[in-house]
Write an enzyme that holds these catalytic residues in place. Structure first.
Site, PDB file in Angstrom:
ATOM      1  N   ASN A 164       0.787  -1.244   0.000  1.00 34.52           N
ATOM      2  CA  ASN A 164       0.000   0.000   0.000  1.00 34.52           C
ATOM      3  C   ASN A 164       0.818   1.292   0.000  1.00 34.52           C
ATOM      4  O   ASN A 164       0.358   2.313  -0.483  1.00 34.52           O
ATOM      5  CB  ASN A 164      -1.059  -0.008   1.113  1.00 34.52           C
ATOM      6  N   GLU A 263       4.362  -4.781  12.261  1.00 33.35           N
ATOM      7  CA  GLU A 263       3.446  -3.649  12.003  1.00 33.35           C
ATOM      8  C   GLU A 263       2.251  -4.236  11.267  1.00 33.35           C
ATOM      9  O   GLU A 263       2.324  -4.496  10.075  1.00 33.35           O
ATOM     10  CB  GLU A 263       4.134  -2.588  11.144  1.00 33.35           C
ATOM     11  N   CYS A 297      -3.233   1.208   6.949  1.00 31.38           N
ATOM     12  CA  CYS A 297      -3.464   0.551   8.250  1.00 31.38           C
ATOM     13  C   CYS A 297      -4.005   1.547   9.255  1.00 31.38           C
ATOM     14  O   CYS A 297      -4.696   1.187  10.194  1.00 31.38           O
ATOM     15  CB  CYS A 297      -2.166  -0.061   8.747  1.00 31.38           C
ATOM     16  N   GLU A 471       8.398   1.993  14.458  1.00 34.75           N
ATOM     17  CA  GLU A 471       9.215   2.445  13.330  1.00 34.75           C
ATOM     18  C   GLU A 471       9.193   3.970  13.310  1.00 34.75           C
ATOM     19  O   GLU A 471       8.147   4.582  13.534  1.00 34.75           O
ATOM     20  CB  GLU A 471       8.666   1.875  12.016  1.00 34.75           C
TER      21      GLU A 471
HETATM   22  P1  NAP Z   1      -0.144  -9.194   3.540  1.00 31.50           P
HETATM   23  O1  NAP Z   1      -0.967 -10.000   2.609  1.00 31.50           O
HETATM   24  O2  NAP Z   1      -0.021  -9.658   4.943  1.00 31.50           O
HETATM   25  O3  NAP Z   1       1.290  -9.105   2.852  1.00 31.50           O
HETATM   26  C1  NAP Z   1       2.319  -8.326   3.398  1.00 31.50           C
HETATM   27  C2  NAP Z   1       3.640  -8.850   2.902  1.00 31.50           C
HETATM   28  O4  NAP Z   1       3.815 -10.182   3.401  1.00 31.50           O
HETATM   29  C3  NAP Z   1       3.751  -8.963   1.384  1.00 31.50           C
HETATM   30  O5  NAP Z   1       5.071  -8.703   1.002  1.00 31.50           O
HETATM   31  C4  NAP Z   1       3.388 -10.421   1.144  1.00 31.50           C
HETATM   32  O6  NAP Z   1       3.923 -10.942  -0.041  1.00 31.50           O
HETATM   33  C5  NAP Z   1       4.054 -11.067   2.338  1.00 31.50           C
HETATM   34  N1  NAP Z   1       3.526 -12.385   2.670  1.00 31.50           N
HETATM   35  C6  NAP Z   1       2.268 -12.862   2.476  1.00 31.50           C
HETATM   36  N2  NAP Z   1       2.203 -14.141   2.923  1.00 31.50           N
HETATM   37  C7  NAP Z   1       3.424 -14.456   3.401  1.00 31.50           C
HETATM   38  C8  NAP Z   1       3.998 -15.635   3.982  1.00 31.50           C
HETATM   39  N3  NAP Z   1       3.287 -16.735   4.175  1.00 31.50           N
HETATM   40  N4  NAP Z   1       5.299 -15.604   4.342  1.00 31.50           N
HETATM   41  C9  NAP Z   1       6.039 -14.493   4.158  1.00 31.50           C
HETATM   42  N5  NAP Z   1       5.565 -13.349   3.612  1.00 31.50           N
HETATM   43  C10 NAP Z   1       4.267 -13.336   3.242  1.00 31.50           C
HETATM   44  O7  NAP Z   1      -0.627  -7.688   3.600  1.00 31.50           O
HETATM   45  P2  NAP Z   1      -0.904  -6.710   2.389  1.00 31.50           P
HETATM   46  O8  NAP Z   1      -2.222  -7.068   1.796  1.00 31.50           O
HETATM   47  O9  NAP Z   1       0.278  -6.609   1.489  1.00 31.50           O
HETATM   48  O10 NAP Z   1      -0.993  -5.298   3.126  1.00 31.50           O
HETATM   49  C11 NAP Z   1      -2.143  -4.852   3.737  1.00 31.50           C
HETATM   50  C12 NAP Z   1      -2.075  -5.120   5.233  1.00 31.50           C
HETATM   51  O11 NAP Z   1      -0.906  -4.486   5.757  1.00 31.50           O
HETATM   52  C13 NAP Z   1      -3.230  -4.506   5.987  1.00 31.50           C
HETATM   53  O12 NAP Z   1      -3.664  -5.400   6.975  1.00 31.50           O
HETATM   54  C14 NAP Z   1      -2.610  -3.260   6.608  1.00 31.50           C
HETATM   55  O13 NAP Z   1      -3.271  -2.806   7.762  1.00 31.50           O
HETATM   56  C15 NAP Z   1      -1.235  -3.730   6.904  1.00 31.50           C
HETATM   57  N6  NAP Z   1      -0.325  -2.591   7.048  1.00 31.50           N
HETATM   58  C16 NAP Z   1       0.139  -2.301   8.292  1.00 31.50           C
HETATM   59  C17 NAP Z   1       0.966  -1.205   8.464  1.00 31.50           C
HETATM   60  C18 NAP Z   1       1.485  -0.849   9.826  1.00 31.50           C
HETATM   61  O14 NAP Z   1       2.427  -0.070   9.883  1.00 31.50           O
HETATM   62  N7  NAP Z   1       0.925  -1.357  10.919  1.00 31.50           N
HETATM   63  C19 NAP Z   1       1.329  -0.420   7.365  1.00 31.50           C
HETATM   64  C20 NAP Z   1       0.834  -0.757   6.114  1.00 31.50           C
HETATM   65  C21 NAP Z   1       0.005  -1.850   5.970  1.00 31.50           C
HETATM   66  P3  NAP Z   1       3.034 -10.994  -1.377  1.00 31.50           P
HETATM   67  O15 NAP Z   1       2.858  -9.610  -1.778  1.00 31.50           O
HETATM   68  O16 NAP Z   1       3.865 -11.754  -2.312  1.00 31.50           O
HETATM   69  O17 NAP Z   1       1.758 -11.686  -1.019  1.00 31.50           O
END
Ligand code: NAP
Length: 496
Positions: A164, A263, A297, A471
């Site tokens: 994102n 995060e 997020c 962070e």
């Molecule tokens: P996600 O599906 O959890 O993916 C995040 C990252 O993890 C991606 O690089 C993804 O790779 C990787 N990943 C997925 N499955 C994995 C596994 N089994 N092993 C290792 N890595 C894996 O989240 P997203 O859809 O990209 O992002 C949205 C989420 O991020 C939301 O829940 C949002 O709230 C959260 N977020 C949190 C923050 C914070 O600072 N707290 C900031 C931004 C976003 P792929 O892309 O290849 O699937």
């Protein structure tokens, strides 16, 4: 001759490295695998990138491990200067980074420019922090020892980022790791890896030695990072993404007793009290809700509004939402871009439809937008039942559900009724009330009369199921440092 928009886009994409960065060299994936990155506004392929497999992941960690010892010994000023040069380069090339983010992620160009400023600031902040990793020297209470503490880099790190905020999520991890003297493997999200590729090249050009940063885009996240998390040479995992994936990675990291920063997801409440400046609350709501099309997020996920101002607030918010213009982020008139993919758009629609079936009323929007791309209409819902799914899950889209409350206790109870604890927003003219409510809210971040609070100088992170670690700020550097204590015998002992 002035280049057309299509020519500018092509010229930019031609400059993005398409390989894996391992040991300072861009190279193909083992077996030559590639994957396509698409523009979510058109569904068109932008570029094919090398698709790392498990062997490539291991090679990236090998390179990080090989570089760790000499990198840890570099002078803090040298690491600081590299970060500063990278800050200058990203800032000078802001238009290029902004266009690339808009192409792969969809947000309007003005928002991408905002992210460049925010993301680059981590480079400048940590270039300044790199020279301030201080330990201490003190006498133990009984005087028999001198206590010396030394800050050391934790060692090779695995950094996993979401789609994102393609630049800021990378700089928020890479910059403190560089400042601390850690080497790293960065795995960007497969939906938006292009910005990390260009950013990595900027760091190489800024003088980052080979092997310090290794970048492995992949469509097989689990297969590639799983073995790294189990590898005893890895010392830290920093993950930003969803709570379910974070939970799984934490369990894997436990086997290797890794330092972790998590995060994770959020479900931010946005509280408007009866004494709030309603115009300011609406402006704050638009920023907290619509930044990144709601795909943040920290996005306000639930609007809790005092009964006395509920109608005025809802009507004004609906008016602002209605006035937004959907479109491709590269168009100047666009104020709302597409969602990242069909799955995300369909999930938003499912949540809205379920809420409407349970009695919620759309004041504006309430459906996907017509045409190509994954667009969803900016939506305001009132009369949302308190137990509805849309109030419990991350919406990650341009939808504002409004619920009414009658007093502070009810507002706090509703706000805390979630497993998440990342951000909250409170609008009130009474500072005492704002601070009092803040003390009762179970969140890591609080916006008090402010709709956007992310800042490189501030500690960002959550409590509860939103994660652990911080962070940004001085705290962001400590995540990449370990403390060694040296006990020194009493230098006065011989004189007694
Ligand atoms: P996600 O599906 O959890 O993916 C995040 C990252 O993890 C991606 O690089 C993804 O790779 C990787 N990943 C997925 N499955 C994995 C596994 N089994 N092993 C290792 N890595 C894996 O989240 P997203 O859809 O990209 O992002 C949205 C989420 O991020 C939301 O829940 C949002 O709230 C959260 N977020 C949190 C923050 C914070 O600072 N707290 C900031 C931004 C976003 P792929 O892309 O290849 O699937």
């Amino acid at each position: 001759m002035v280049a057309t928009i299509a020519e500018r886009e092509k010229e930019l994409l031609d400059r993005v490295p398409t390989g894996l960065l391992i040991g300072g060299r861009w190279r193909d994936a083992t077996g030559g695998a590639t994957f396509d990155v698409e523009d979510p506004a058109t569904g068109r392929t932008l570029l094919a990138l090398a698709d790392a497999g498990p062997e490539d992941g291991k090679a990236a960690l090998d390179a990080a491990v090989a570089a760790q010892e000499s990198w840890a010994r570099t002078a803090p000023r040298e690491r600081s200067d590299i970060l500063r040069r990278a800050f200058d380069a990203v800032t000078a090339r802001a238009d290029e980074f902004a266009l690339l983010m808009t192409l792969e992620m969809g947000k309007p160009l003005a928002e991408s420019k905002g992210e460049v400023t925010y993301g680059a600031e981590f480079l400048r902040w940590f270039s300044e922090e790199a020279v301030r990793a201080f330990g201490r020297y003190s006498a133990s209470p009984e005087g028999t020892l001198r206590v010396l503490t030394v800050k050391k880099p934790v060692g090779p790190c695995l950094l996993i980022t979401p789609w994102n905020f393609p630049l800021a999520m990378a700089t928020r991890k890479v910059a403190p790791a560089i400042a601390a003297g850690c080497t790293m493997v960065l795995k960007p999200a497969n939906l938006t890896p292009l910005t990390s590729q260009l950013f990595a090249q900027v760091l190489l050009d800024a003088g980052l030695p080979a092997g310090v940063l290794n970048v492995i885009p992949t469509t097989r996240a689990g297969d590639v990072t799983g073995p790294l998390i189990k590898d005893s040479r890895l010392r830290k995992l920093s993950f930003t993404g969803s709570t379910p994936v974070g939970r799984r990675l934490l369990a894997d990291a436990a086997d290797n007793v890794l330092r972790t920063s998590m995060e994770l997801g959020g479900n931010a409440p946005f509280l408007v009290f009866e004494d709030a400046d309603v115009d300011a609350a609406v402006a704050g709501a638009m920023a907290a809700k619509m930044r990144n099309m709601g795909e943040a997020c920290t996005a306000a996920n639930r609007f809790l509004v005092h009964r006395d101002v509920a109608e005025a607030f809802s009507t004004a918010l609906a008016g602002k939402m209605k006035a937004l213009t959907l479109g491709r982020g590269t168009e100047e008139s666009t104020t709302v871009g597409p969602l990242i993919d069909a799955k995300s758009r369909d999930k938003v629609d499912e949540l809205v439809s379920a809420a409407v079936s349970s009695g919620a009323k759309p004041l504006v929007g309430g459906a996907p937008a017509e045409g190509d791309g994954y667009f969803y209409q900016p939506t305001v819902l009132t009369d949302v039942p308190a137990d509805n799914r849309i109030l419990q899950e991350e919406i990650f889209g341009p939808v504002a559900p409004i619920t009414v409350f009658d007093d502070e206790d009810e507002a706090v109870r509703l706000a805390n009724a979630t497993e998440y604890g990342l951000a909250a927003y409170v609008f009130t003219r009474d500072l005492g009330r704002g601070l009092r409510i803040g003390e009762r809210l179970e969140v890591g971040l609080l916006g008090l009369n402010a709709g956007v609070i992310s800042n490189a100088s501030a500690p960002f992170g959550g409590v509860k199921q939103s994660g652990m670690g911080r962070e940004g700020g001085p705290e962001g550097l400590s995540e990449y440092l370990s403390t060694q204590y040296v006990g020194i015998s009493d230098p006065w002992a011989d004189r007694a």
